[in-house]
Structure formats: structure tokens, C-alpha cells
Design an enzyme around this catalytic site. Structure first.
Site, PDB file in Angstrom:
ATOM      1  CE1 TYR A 328      -3.232   2.925   0.609  1.00 10.01           C
ATOM      2  CE2 TYR A 328      -2.529   3.002   2.900  1.00 10.01           C
ATOM      3  CZ  TYR A 328      -3.256   3.531   1.847  1.00 10.01           C
ATOM      4  OH  TYR A 328      -3.999   4.669   2.043  1.00 10.01           O
ATOM      5  CB  CYS A 329       0.951   4.301   0.259  1.00  8.25           C
ATOM      6  SG  CYS A 329       1.586   5.992   0.226  1.00  8.25           S
ATOM      7  CG  LEU A 330       7.279   4.524   0.604  1.00  5.53           C
ATOM      8  CD1 LEU A 330       7.842   4.821  -0.772  1.00  5.53           C
ATOM      9  CD2 LEU A 330       7.799   5.523   1.611  1.00  5.53           C
TER      10      LEU A 330
END
Length: 598
Positions: A328-330
Site C-alpha cells: 500500500y502506498c510507499l
């Protein structure tokens, strides 16, 4: 007897030991250190925002506009036209309340929704503000010859300055506040001031925000055990909730910008609980909140001590099985780097790769790029070099600036002017539970990925050898969110350009967080979904959305079904918790200790 002759040019004998020469101490590095200390000191007053980066954009715009008489004439005529339309509207409303507004607000602008804004003179005040906004939007368009990013930055800053002085933010110009104040005799303002002091003291003392959500009880409460811990992360294995499970486990890699439990909020919002209840064996990385001692932790340390060590532990618990991985995300960006490195090195343990609101290409990273250029990165680096990390409030300020009307001003009006305390939600409690970022890691991320876009430019090296996303053969499931200001969905979609594997792409409504926390039954949820087979021709994002199937409801069931299709057909018995023979025994119940670090 005479004394011996002396040489006139002979130096007198020193009475004490000579002081070492000064020049060897004044090396170039010493002057650079002075510069970095000066910038770090300035950054403490500006919350990490580089004055040079902001001023250079304004100078670029102003100098080119000064040499553009045609644009100046256009803006002058636009100003006269706007003033005339506004005057005509005002005069018309003296005798009728049915005149059409010449400057309607943007579709996502909710500041003037209350019917009180439709009355005179407040309607005229609203229109005057929106007229200024429209003029400045046109005035800050790119002038021929200037840098496009500077034009976007000037436009963003100009509109944010205008919004700060919006009539909706001023109690004497806001009809809703004026009416409430009159009806309550000013009691609403007294309550609001009390709420302001309470919030101010919470920030000043860095105390708990009192939102009522307890980690491990109300959020991050899915049953499980911490089975592994190193300096950077704890690995949680969740207890099975079904009699049998799918053979392939799932490892989730969250971002370390915030705590992991955005994926394990309250029970009805928990993606982890949803997966466990559908027969998946789920492992979750919980990142340590770094301190100044972690200043030299690198981006690759997060890959090796995070993802790779977690994969080794999952393999020890369930030997011989392939592993689904989701980021998720980074965390998704890091997972794509790890997956490409594993593919290059012949490591085929991944059954699939899922990227949730994660960018792999940073050529069009959206509004965040307004804050990132070489000057801004250098300014941030000096601040982090001095502190050892990027602090929580320094990151929060940037994210809040991107959506200041929704995240700051709307709440300030409701709580501090109307005196209505906003009830906390589990997602709000999570967003207030912030983390830090190590100096060296964040510098490498900003320069290598965000600024120089090395991953998709063929210049990102792991262990001194360049990796390529096209080496990933495992099927991918990628999710973008429509109103994402951090990972814009068209930027997320660019992963199609750099991979040749089977890929299912989902575009869901909502933002960076709320679009992912999209449980079944959530009102108003919808998503587009389409599959790209291996070696299919590329389709652009807007054309893709026109062709993709629109489904009402959450995307979670679609992902669960996709994971099932890429798992073994036959279920297996519930797995043990940990791998005692390998030394991976339960250390403490989930959510562990790292998630509680402040």
C-alpha cells in the site's frame, strides 16, 4: 669578549608552541556544513518549506508576465469583464433573487452549500470571492517560456492564499456563523475557543488526541501474534478464522509514512479481518517508528530487513508454498522494487503482486510535485540531516495543504466558529497517529524516485545492478483511486507501460485512504475494472476508463476472488502460528509494540 654575530633575517625563537595553521581546518566540507546548519535552522521556522523554491516560482511567473503585453491586456479585459458581470449580478439581485450566478463554485467546493449563502448580501460576497478565484486561475496560467511546474506552483499558492481569506472563514462574513452566534448569544464562539485551546495544547505537548480509539482494542484488533521482530519491523501472523484456508499465504507491506492499521481499522472497516474471514492466511509488516538514531537507515534496508526477511519468515512458517504479496502506498512502491529484484535474481516465491494506490512511475506524481524540486529537496535534506528524521507534523502540513479546504478550514469553521465538536472516526484516529521518516531513506526516495524517476527510467540499481519492472512475471492486481492527491490514479496506471504480465486494474472512487478502506456495504462505492492479458496492446487511462466495466459497490470482493483464482484449488488445514523449529515463536499478541511507538 664579544657576542657571536646573528643573522638579521633569523626568526626569533618562539616562547611557546606554535598554533596549528588555520587553513587546513577550513576545508570545503566545513563551509558546506555551515550552509546546511543555516538551512536547517531556517527550515524549523518554515516547517520544511523552502522559501527559495516558492519565490523562484513567483519570480519566474512575474518576469515572464512582465514581458507578455498580450497576456497583460487579456487579464485587464478579463478583470473588467468580471467586474461588470459582478455589478450586473448585484444590481439584478436588488430586485430579484432568481438571477443566475455568473461564477458558480467548482463541483467539489462545498464551502457555500448552505442555503444561507443564497441570500443577499452574502450571495454577492460569495460571487466576489469566486470571481477573484477565477481571475487568478487565469492569471497564473503558464506564460510562454516559463517552466510549467512553476506555473502550477504559482497557481496552487495563489488559490490557497485566496482560500485562506475566503468569506466562509471569516465569522462576520459567514451567514451560518452569524446566525448561530446571534441565536446562541456567542456561546458557540466560547465553545470553539475552548476546543481551539484544547487542540493547541495537544499539539504543543504532543499528547494523545483523546479520540477514544485504543490501538489493540478499537483499531488494529484482529487477533494474531507477532512472530518476528528486527530493528525495522515486526511481523504479525493473524489467527485463522476458518476451518480450512487457501494454501498460499498473503504478506501485506504497508507504508511506513503512517501506521499499518489503516488496513486493520474497526472490525467493520478492517481489510485484514475481511481477508482472514474468507480463508486467507494473512501476515502484516508493522514498521518501527524511527528516531534520530536511525538517520542512516536506507531505502534498501527497508527492502532487505523488511520485505525480504518477512518473506523468509513466511516461508519458514509455510514451507514450499508461493506467497501473495500486497503493498500500500510507499509500501507498494517498495514491493515493486523487491519483486523486480527477485525476478532478476531468479527468486520465484511470489504467487502474485498487488499494488494499492502505489506509484512506480513518478513523471506525473500530481499535486505533491508542487512541493518537490531540487531546491526543496536540498532544503528538506538539510533539515533531516540536522534532526536525523522528517518529523510527523512536517509531513502532515504538506498533506493538509493539498486539501486545505476539506482537511483544515471546514473543520476549523465547524469546531472553532460553530462550536460543534466533530466526532472522531477510526480513520481520523489513524490519521492522527503519525510517524517519522529516516533522513537517508527519505532523501534517497525523494531524489531517486520522486525527483529523478529512476525506477522506470532504467536507472534504479539494487546491489549495483539495474532492475526492470518488466522482469516481473507474477500476475498483478493494481488499484487506483479517483480523487487521490498523493498517488494520482493516472500515475498509478502507468505501471501498464513498464510491465508485460497479466494485470487487473481497478479504479475506485474515493481518495488515497478512503478509496482503499472501501468495505462491502459502504454507501456510494463503485469501481471500474478491466484485465490486460500478457502482451496486450497499451490502452491510455481515459480510454481504459471508457471501456472498463463499472460495478457498483466495493472492490474488496473482486480482489478476494482474484486471489482465489491465483491460489491452489484445494484448501488446506489451518496453519500453525509461527515456526518454532526455525525459532519463530509468538513474541506477543498483535498488534505488537512497534505500532504503539510515538
Amino acid at each position: 669578549m664579544t657576542s657571536p654575530p646573528t643573522r638579521r633575517d633569523a626568526a626569533p625563537r618562539p616562547l611557546h608552541r606554535a598554533t596549528p595553521p588555520l587553513m587546513p581546518l577550513l576545508r570545503p566540507q566545513s563551509f558546506e556544513t555551515v550552509d546546511r546548519v543555516a538551512q536547517a535552522t531556517a527550515a524549523r521556522f518554515t516547517q520544511g518549506i523552502s522559501p527559495h523554491a516558492q519565490m523562484s516560482a513567483w519570480i519566474d511567473w512575474a518576469s515572464h508576465l512582465a514581458q507578455a503585453p498580450g497576456r497583460q491586456l487579456e487579464l485587464a479585459l478579463e478583470g473588467w469583464s468580471s467586474a461588470a458581470r459582478l455589478a450586473h449580478f448585484g444590481l439584478h439581485n436588488l430586485f430579484s433573487d432568481k438571477a443566475e450566478r455568473p461564477f458558480p463554485p467548482e463541483p467539489d467546493d462545498r464551502r457555500f452549500d448552505d442555503p444561507a449563502w443564497r441570500t443577499f448580501p452574502y450571495l454577492f460576497i460569495e460571487q466576489a470571492h469566486l470571481a477573484q478565484r477565477q481571475w487568478w486561475r487565469k492569471a497564473t496560467r503558464e506564460v510562454r517560456g516559463m517552466r510549467p511546474n512553476n506555473a502550477s506552483r504559482v497557481s496552487f499558492l495563489a488559490l490557497k492564499y485566496l482560500d485562506a481569506f475566503s468569506p466562509s472563514n471569516l465569522p462576520w462574513l459567514n451567514p451560518v456563523v452569524a446566525d448561530r452566534t446571534q441565536r446562541e448569544g456567542g456561546a458557540n464562539l466560547l465553545r470553539g475557543f475552548d476546543y481551539f485551546l484544547e487542540d493547541f495544547l495537544d499539539v504543543a505537548t504532543q499528547s494523545e488526541n483523546g479520540n477514544g480509539y485504543v490501538v489493540g482494542e478499537d483499531v488494529a484488533a484482529t487477533p494474531g501474534e507477532v512472530i518476528y521482530r528486527n530493528h525495522l519491523m515486526e511481523l504479525i501472523q493473524y489467527k485463522p478464522a476458518t476451518d480450512s484456508v487457501y494454501a498460499e499465504p498473503l504478506l501485506i507491506v504497508p507504508a511506513w509514512i503512517m501506521k499499518y492499521y489503516v488496513l486493520d481499522l474497526a472490525a467493520h472497516h478492517s481489510l485484514v479481518r475481511y481477508l482472514v474471514e474468507r480463508g486467507f492466511t494473512v501476515f502484516m509488516i508493522s514498521w518501527r517508528n524511527p528516531t534520530a538514531e536511525d538517520r542512516d537507515v536506507t531505502l534498501d534496508d527497508y527492502r532487505t530487513q523488511g520485505i525480504m526477511e518477512a518473506l523468509d519468515v513466511v516461508e519458514a512458517v509455510l514451507p514450499g508454498r508461493k506467497i501473495h504479496a500486497a503493498g500500500y502506498c510507499l509500501g507498494g512502491t517498495l514491493l515493486s522494487i523487491a519483486a523486480a529484484t527477485m525476478a532478476r535474481d531468479g527468486d520465484n516465491r511470489l504467487a502474485s503482486v498487488t499494488l494499492l494506490a502505489s506509484q512506480t512511475d513518478f513523471s506525473e506524481p500530481g499535486d505533491l510535485m508542487l512541493f518537490v524540486d531540487a531546491a526543496q529537496v536540498a532544503f528538506l535534506e538539510d533539515m533531516m540531516w540536522d534532526q536525523g528524521y522528517l518529523d510527523t507534523h512536517q509531513m502532515a502540513g504538506v498533506f493538509m495543504a493539498l486539501r486545505s479546504n476539506e482537511l483544515f478550514w471546514a473543520r476549523a469553521i465547524k469546531e472553532y466558529l460553530l462550536g460543534d465538536r466533530e466526532h472522531a472516526t477510526d480513520l481520523m484516529a489513524w490519521s492522527a497517529d503519525q510517524t517519522r521518516m529516516p533522513y537517508l531513506m527519505h532523501s534517497q526516495y525523494l531524489r531517486g524516485l520522486f525527483l529523478e524517476n529512476r525506477l522506470t527510467a532504467g536507472r534504479f540499481a539494487v546491489n549495483d545492478e539495474v532492475i526492470a519492472l518488466k522482469d516481473i512475471s507474477a500476475p498483478m492486481f493494481v488499484v487506483g483511486t479517483e480523487t487521490d492527491h498523493i498517488s494520482p490514479w493516472r500515475s498509478v496506471y502507468k505501471v501498464h507501460l513498464f510491465t508485460d504480465n497479466d494485470m487487473t486494474f481497478v479504479l475506485t472512487n474515493g481518495g488515497h485512504n478512503a478509496g482503499i478502506v472501501s468495505e462491502p456495504g459502504h454507501p456510494g462505492r463503485r469501481h471500474h475494472i478491466a484485465v490486460r492479458a500478457r502482451n496486450d496492446r497499451y490502452v491510455g487511462p481515459d480510454h481504459w476508463r471508457e471501456r472498463a466495466k463499472l460495478i457498483e459497490g466495493s472492490w474488496w470482493p473482486a480482489w478476494a476472488a482474484w486471489l482465489e483464482r491465483h491460489s491452489a484449488a484445494e484448501p488446506v488445514a489451518r496453519p500453525p502460528i509461527g515456526a518454532p523449529r526455525e525459532g519463530h515463536v509468538p513474541l506477543e499478541p498483535a498488534p505488537g509494540s512497534y505500532v504503539r511507538q510515538r
